[in-house]
Design a protein around this motif. Structure first.
Motif, PDB file in Angstrom:
ATOM      1  N   GLN A  73      -5.799   4.121 -24.509  1.00  0.00           N
ATOM      2  CA  GLN A  73      -5.870   3.664 -23.125  1.00  0.00           C
ATOM      3  C   GLN A  73      -7.017   4.325 -22.378  1.00  0.00           C
ATOM      4  OE1 GLN A  73      -1.875   4.586 -21.671  1.00  0.00           O
ATOM      5  NE2 GLN A  73      -1.294   2.425 -21.914  1.00  0.00           N
ATOM      6  N   VAL A  74      -7.421   3.657 -21.287  1.00  0.00           N
ATOM      7  CA  VAL A  74      -8.532   4.109 -20.457  1.00  0.00           C
ATOM      8  C   VAL A  74      -8.066   4.194 -19.011  1.00  0.00           C
ATOM      9  CG1 VAL A  74     -10.887   3.598 -19.688  1.00  0.00           C
ATOM     10  CG2 VAL A  74     -10.145   2.913 -21.978  1.00  0.00           C
TER      11      VAL A  74
ATOM     12  N   GLN B  22      -5.184  -3.141  -7.751  1.00  0.00           N
ATOM     13  CA  GLN B  22      -5.558  -2.752  -6.392  1.00  0.00           C
ATOM     14  C   GLN B  22      -5.063  -1.346  -6.065  1.00  0.00           C
ATOM     15  OE1 GLN B  22      -4.261  -6.072  -3.974  1.00  0.00           O
ATOM     16  NE2 GLN B  22      -5.432  -7.499  -5.242  1.00  0.00           N
ATOM     17  N   ALA B  23      -5.688  -0.385  -6.732  1.00  0.00           N
ATOM     18  CA  ALA B  23      -5.335   1.021  -6.593  1.00  0.00           C
ATOM     19  C   ALA B  23      -6.555   1.872  -6.882  1.00  0.00           C
ATOM     20  CB  ALA B  23      -4.206   1.381  -7.556  1.00  0.00           C
ATOM     21  N   GLU B  24      -6.514   3.129  -6.479  1.00  0.00           N
ATOM     22  CA  GLU B  24      -7.668   4.000  -6.701  1.00  0.00           C
ATOM     23  C   GLU B  24      -7.899   4.284  -8.177  1.00  0.00           C
ATOM     24  OE1 GLU B  24      -8.436   6.866  -2.996  1.00  0.00           O
ATOM     25  OE2 GLU B  24      -6.451   7.167  -3.880  1.00  0.00           O
ATOM     26  N   TYR B  25      -6.839   4.250  -8.975  1.00  0.00           N
ATOM     27  CA  TYR B  25      -6.949   4.456 -10.411  1.00  0.00           C
ATOM     28  C   TYR B  25      -6.023   3.482 -11.130  1.00  0.00           C
ATOM     29  CZ  TYR B  25      -9.136   8.943  -9.233  1.00  0.00           C
ATOM     30  OH  TYR B  25      -9.964   9.911  -8.716  1.00  0.00           O
ATOM     31  N   VAL B  26      -6.497   2.954 -12.262  1.00  0.00           N
ATOM     32  CA  VAL B  26      -5.649   2.118 -13.106  1.00  0.00           C
ATOM     33  C   VAL B  26      -5.813   2.562 -14.550  1.00  0.00           C
ATOM     34  CG1 VAL B  26      -5.693   0.094 -11.591  1.00  0.00           C
ATOM     35  CG2 VAL B  26      -7.426   0.332 -13.378  1.00  0.00           C
ATOM     36  N   VAL B  27      -4.749   2.385 -15.323  1.00  0.00           N
ATOM     37  CA  VAL B  27      -4.790   2.649 -16.756  1.00  0.00           C
ATOM     38  C   VAL B  27      -4.609   1.320 -17.482  1.00  0.00           C
ATOM     39  CG1 VAL B  27      -3.519   3.646 -18.693  1.00  0.00           C
ATOM     40  CG2 VAL B  27      -4.062   5.048 -16.706  1.00  0.00           C
ATOM     41  N   VAL B  28      -5.519   1.031 -18.399  1.00  0.00           N
ATOM     42  CA  VAL B  28      -5.476  -0.214 -19.145  1.00  0.00           C
ATOM     43  C   VAL B  28      -5.724   0.067 -20.618  1.00  0.00           C
ATOM     44  CG1 VAL B  28      -6.213  -1.674 -17.221  1.00  0.00           C
ATOM     45  CG2 VAL B  28      -7.929  -0.635 -18.706  1.00  0.00           C
TER      46      VAL B  28
END
Length: 314
Positions: free
Chosen positions: A29-30, A101-107
């Motif tokens: 994940q990133v 729609q957030a300051e950080y996301v994990v994908v």
């Protein structure tokens, strides 16, 4: 971290800027520090409760958003991206971590690729979800070169990408537009632009005046539905861009496109980034807004007539 979120389903005013835990990337994940995230029609359905079944079992606040741009902030084991690399990502909002729609996301690694070089990351945020949808629609059709493709909603983000990708693949494209949008649709590459009918029941007549034999296929980005079937020739193809019921006629094959089922997300995103870098795909931004203005973005999108993407910048 700050995020757009809502505690209960409802109108645009349920959207607030909320605090959510900073997500931690696992293996493969990133984590992306988000520069910008686009607002799209799925966000409206999610916020209104039309997709409540897909959110079953998740605790609010719910965060919408399916596409983002930013820089790599952290990676899990087995990831080949470097911290600080500019990227764009496709985000699935139907899970506990929430949407884009957030300051950080994990994908997952397969949902994030290097951003096209030389382009503003705020504009890049408008590419992943609609670009993937357009890519999947054309893959489902698998039309031969020079086949005629009709496109409704060509002035919108999805329809515009369909037009440009179709032309890049050697298709003949016919699209409808109001008089004020004719130059825009021609500029996107449509070979023929037919007058926008006042009533959808006249849509087939407008297209058949330009293409009497009927189009080989149609991508119904404007979600016209049954009234667009007449655009297609007997035995042709129809791609729905929303999950609604549509009975076939005259041997027309009807298929639905659901971006979450894309079988090759990473290669498609890489192709989209390369085409945007070359100018084949036009990144159209209507306005960049602060996250606190998310309710305004939803109201404007619901009202229709937006040309380009509404972008929330973090």
């Amino acid at each position: 971290m700050r995020a757009v979120g809502f505690e209960q389903f409802g109108g645009p005013d349920v959207l607030k800027v909320v605090d959510r835990p900073l997500p931690v990337p696992g293996p493969g994940q990133v984590r992306v520090r988000v520069t910008a995230a686009a607002v799209n029609p799925t966000d409206l359905l999610l916020r209104a409760g039309d997709l409540a079944a897909a959110m079953a079992g998740q605790e609010p606040p719910h965060t919408p958003g399916m596409d983002a741009s930013g820089v790599v902030d952290a990676v899990g084991d087995g990831v080949d991206l470097g911290v600080g690399e500019p990227v764009m990502a496709f985000v699935n909002p139907f899970h506990a971590g929430g949407g884009a729609q957030a300051e950080y996301v994990v994908v997952p690694r397969d949902q994030v690729v290097a951003a096209p070089r030389g382009l503003d990351l705020r504009d890049v945020a408008g590419l992943p979800m609609n670009g993937l949808t357009a890519n999947l629609a054309l893959s489902l059709l698998d039309l031969p070169e020079a086949a005629t493709l009709a496109v409704t909603g060509a002035t919108g983000a999805l329809g515009g990408y369909v037009v440009q990708l179709a032309k890049h693949r050697g298709l003949r494209v016919v699209a409808d537009a109001a008089a004020r949008d004719r130059d825009l649709v021609h500029g996107l590459g449509a070979d023929l632009v037919v007058p926008r009918a006042e009533a959808t029941a006249d849509l087939a007549g407008a297209y058949r005046a330009a293409v009497p034999e009927g189009a080989d296929a149609i991508v119904d980005a404007a979600v016209i539905g049954a009234d667009a079937l007449g655009v297609v020739k007997d035995g042709g193809q129809f791609v729905k861009c929303r999950p609604h019921e549509l009975a076939s006629e005259r041997g027309i094959t009807v298929q639905g496109v659901l971006v979450l089922t894309h079988p090759a997300t990473r290669p498609a995103l890489e192709e989209l980034a390369a085409l945007a870098e070359k100018g084949v795909l036009t990144l159209r931004t209507a306005e960049v807004l602060a996250p606190e203005r998310a309710p305004e973005a939803h109201r404007r999108l619901e009202a229709g007539g937006v040309r380009g993407r509404l972008i929330l910048a973090f």
